[in-house]
Motif scaffolding. Sequence first.
Motif, PDB file in Angstrom:
ATOM      1  N   SER A 195      -8.463   9.774   0.653  1.00  0.00           N
ATOM      2  CA  SER A 195      -7.545  10.557  -0.172  1.00  0.00           C
ATOM      3  C   SER A 195      -6.676   9.604  -0.990  1.00  0.00           C
ATOM      4  N   ILE A 196      -6.372  10.000  -2.221  1.00  0.00           N
ATOM      5  CA  ILE A 196      -5.516   9.165  -3.061  1.00  0.00           C
ATOM      6  C   ILE A 196      -4.084   9.131  -2.545  1.00  0.00           C
ATOM      7  N   ASN A 197      -3.774   9.956  -1.547  1.00  0.00           N
ATOM      8  CA  ASN A 197      -2.433   9.987  -0.953  1.00  0.00           C
ATOM      9  C   ASN A 197      -2.387   9.417   0.460  1.00  0.00           C
ATOM     10  N   ASN A 198      -3.512   8.910   0.945  1.00  0.00           N
ATOM     11  CA  ASN A 198      -3.591   8.427   2.327  1.00  0.00           C
ATOM     12  C   ASN A 198      -3.453   6.908   2.360  1.00  0.00           C
ATOM     13  N   TYR A 199      -2.224   6.444   2.475  1.00  0.00           N
ATOM     14  CA  TYR A 199      -1.982   5.002   2.476  1.00  0.00           C
ATOM     15  C   TYR A 199      -2.634   4.329   3.675  1.00  0.00           C
ATOM     16  N   GLU A 200      -2.588   4.978   4.832  1.00  0.00           N
ATOM     17  CA  GLU A 200      -3.134   4.383   6.052  1.00  0.00           C
ATOM     18  C   GLU A 200      -4.625   4.088   5.898  1.00  0.00           C
ATOM     19  N   ALA A 201      -5.351   5.052   5.328  1.00  0.00           N
ATOM     20  CA  ALA A 201      -6.790   4.853   5.155  1.00  0.00           C
ATOM     21  C   ALA A 201      -7.076   3.695   4.207  1.00  0.00           C
ATOM     22  N   TRP A 202      -6.370   3.657   3.097  1.00  0.00           N
ATOM     23  CA  TRP A 202      -6.578   2.578   2.130  1.00  0.00           C
ATOM     24  C   TRP A 202      -6.135   1.232   2.692  1.00  0.00           C
ATOM     25  N   ASN A 203      -5.095   1.239   3.500  1.00  0.00           N
ATOM     26  CA  ASN A 203      -4.573  -0.005   4.047  1.00  0.00           C
ATOM     27  C   ASN A 203      -5.547  -0.646   5.028  1.00  0.00           C
ATOM     28  N   LYS A 204      -6.438   0.157   5.589  1.00  0.00           N
ATOM     29  CA  LYS A 204      -7.440  -0.359   6.525  1.00  0.00           C
ATOM     30  C   LYS A 204      -8.710  -0.798   5.800  1.00  0.00           C
ATOM     31  N   SER A 205      -8.758  -0.549   4.525  1.00  0.00           N
ATOM     32  CA  SER A 205      -9.932  -0.927   3.742  1.00  0.00           C
ATOM     33  C   SER A 205      -9.842  -2.383   3.324  1.00  0.00           C
ATOM     34  N   GLY A 206     -10.895  -2.861   2.698  1.00  0.00           N
ATOM     35  CA  GLY A 206     -10.886  -4.241   2.223  1.00  0.00           C
ATOM     36  C   GLY A 206     -10.045  -4.449   0.991  1.00  0.00           C
ATOM     37  N   TYR A 207      -9.438  -3.373   0.487  1.00  0.00           N
ATOM     38  CA  TYR A 207      -8.649  -3.464  -0.736  1.00  0.00           C
ATOM     39  C   TYR A 207      -7.154  -3.417  -0.465  1.00  0.00           C
ATOM     40  N   SER A 208      -6.749  -3.556   0.771  1.00  0.00           N
ATOM     41  CA  SER A 208      -5.334  -3.437   1.121  1.00  0.00           C
ATOM     42  C   SER A 208      -4.424  -4.400   0.356  1.00  0.00           C
ATOM     43  N   PRO A 209      -4.858  -5.653   0.044  1.00  0.00           N
ATOM     44  CA  PRO A 209      -3.959  -6.555  -0.697  1.00  0.00           C
ATOM     45  C   PRO A 209      -3.642  -6.074  -2.114  1.00  0.00           C
ATOM     46  N   LEU A 210      -4.411  -5.113  -2.625  1.00  0.00           N
ATOM     47  CA  LEU A 210      -4.218  -4.656  -3.996  1.00  0.00           C
ATOM     48  C   LEU A 210      -3.291  -3.453  -4.094  1.00  0.00           C
ATOM     49  N   LEU A 211      -2.939  -2.842  -2.966  1.00  0.00           N
ATOM     50  CA  LEU A 211      -2.254  -1.555  -2.989  1.00  0.00           C
ATOM     51  C   LEU A 211      -0.801  -1.638  -3.431  1.00  0.00           C
ATOM     52  N   ASN A 212      -0.377  -0.621  -4.142  1.00  0.00           N
ATOM     53  CA  ASN A 212       1.054  -0.476  -4.440  1.00  0.00           C
ATOM     54  C   ASN A 212       1.771  -0.088  -3.149  1.00  0.00           C
ATOM     55  N   PRO A 213       2.931  -0.682  -2.866  1.00  0.00           N
ATOM     56  CA  PRO A 213       3.619  -0.423  -1.590  1.00  0.00           C
ATOM     57  C   PRO A 213       4.185   0.994  -1.525  1.00  0.00           C
ATOM     58  N   PRO A 214       4.210   1.583  -0.342  1.00  0.00           N
ATOM     59  CA  PRO A 214       4.809   2.919  -0.193  1.00  0.00           C
ATOM     60  C   PRO A 214       6.323   2.859  -0.347  1.00  0.00           C
ATOM     61  N   GLN A 215       6.904   3.930  -0.851  1.00  0.00           N
ATOM     62  CA  GLN A 215       8.347   4.029  -1.018  1.00  0.00           C
ATOM     63  C   GLN A 215       8.898   5.037  -0.006  1.00  0.00           C
ATOM     64  N   GLU A 216      10.019   4.718   0.591  1.00  0.00           N
ATOM     65  CA  GLU A 216      10.606   5.581   1.613  1.00  0.00           C
ATOM     66  C   GLU A 216      10.943   6.957   1.033  1.00  0.00           C
ATOM     67  N   ASN A 217      10.583   7.987   1.788  1.00  0.00           N
ATOM     68  CA  ASN A 217      10.866   9.382   1.439  1.00  0.00           C
ATOM     69  C   ASN A 217      10.144   9.847   0.179  1.00  0.00           C
ATOM     70  N   GLU A 218       9.060   9.164  -0.203  1.00  0.00           N
ATOM     71  CA  GLU A 218       8.261   9.581  -1.349  1.00  0.00           C
ATOM     72  C   GLU A 218       6.801   9.686  -0.946  1.00  0.00           C
ATOM     73  N   LEU A 219       6.106  10.687  -1.485  1.00  0.00           N
ATOM     74  CA  LEU A 219       4.683  10.822  -1.230  1.00  0.00           C
ATOM     75  C   LEU A 219       3.952   9.679  -1.927  1.00  0.00           C
ATOM     76  N   TRP A 220       3.231   8.901  -1.151  1.00  0.00           N
ATOM     77  CA  TRP A 220       2.504   7.760  -1.722  1.00  0.00           C
ATOM     78  C   TRP A 220       1.245   8.255  -2.435  1.00  0.00           C
TER      79      TRP A 220
END
Length: 345
Positions: free
Chosen positions: A248-273
Amino acid sequence: MKDSTLDGYIYAKVCGMLSKSFVGGGFHRLQSVTSLEGLWNLLFSSECPSISPAELAEAIEHKSEGLFLDEFISLLELQSCPPQFLIDLIRLYDYENLKELLFISFKDNDSSAKLPEMNHIDPFSMLHYDKWPNVKSLVAGSPVEWCATTGSEVSQLELESHLDLQYIRTLWNSIDRLPANMGDSIKKMLKDELLLDNLVWSLRLRVYFGMEGKDVLQRLVTLEDVSDINDISRDVLAGPIVKTLDYSINNYEAWNKSGYSPLLNPPQENELWTIDPRWINSVAHRKLFQQWKKRLHQNNELPHVLYCWFKIKRYELDCIRAVTECLRLGLPIGQVNDVLNISAV
């Protein structure tokens, strides 16, 4: 001049030009300018023309590109028979020019249209620019001759996609003509770039256009023509992207476990990533730039050196373009990343 001596000479020339570039540590010189006139003086050390800001911005981009192509072609011409791979590489500019000319042809259908100002790659061009506006003569005898017989049922976007795909596949196959010790390294760099381009493209389609995975699949760049998901999954360039379509484009956890985690924009507190294609594109190209810069010094043979330099200079041209746009729009240079997705470091 023997091949080994020529390779060493070109490597030394490229290193010297790289030390004067405006990327990496040299980007601070671009950041120091406060006007388009100042940027012109920095880049060209000549009197700035008295034209409108929009025209000056266009002139800066055009002249920067032209100077690079002159340098690249001059190094190619030092060899009596340059490798076909390098000719195919620089023909990127033929493909880009052709897309612009086809757009003009489709839009205006004017048999007297003048050839617009564009940078050419003579003597390595596959197009006959002197035959414009006759499209059939423009592409006659070239690998893109099919463009002249494409019917009106094909849209401009589809036509440009076919041209992009042809360039990529031609360049990829051209690498196989190089010695293995050099070709393997170049193919690895090109593969890394194309995989990241596919990733960003797939994310743009999903985030900005709301496309589902099955629709995205058919729009990925592949090395071979594919007809179903099994073929796409086995493709060198598209296969690794297939599994990301389940995230999902909103699932940070899933993307963070992928091989592309170093490229991700960081999550912001109290905001839908939500995954940010612009952020990923910026980080990815910064990593690619660092890779090209490092690999440049690992093999001083001509095809390897000029491939890395070509990619580094294209990145530099994007940085110049981004700064130019910031100055034209009156934006702080610090917003350069927001203009063209370019990261300077």
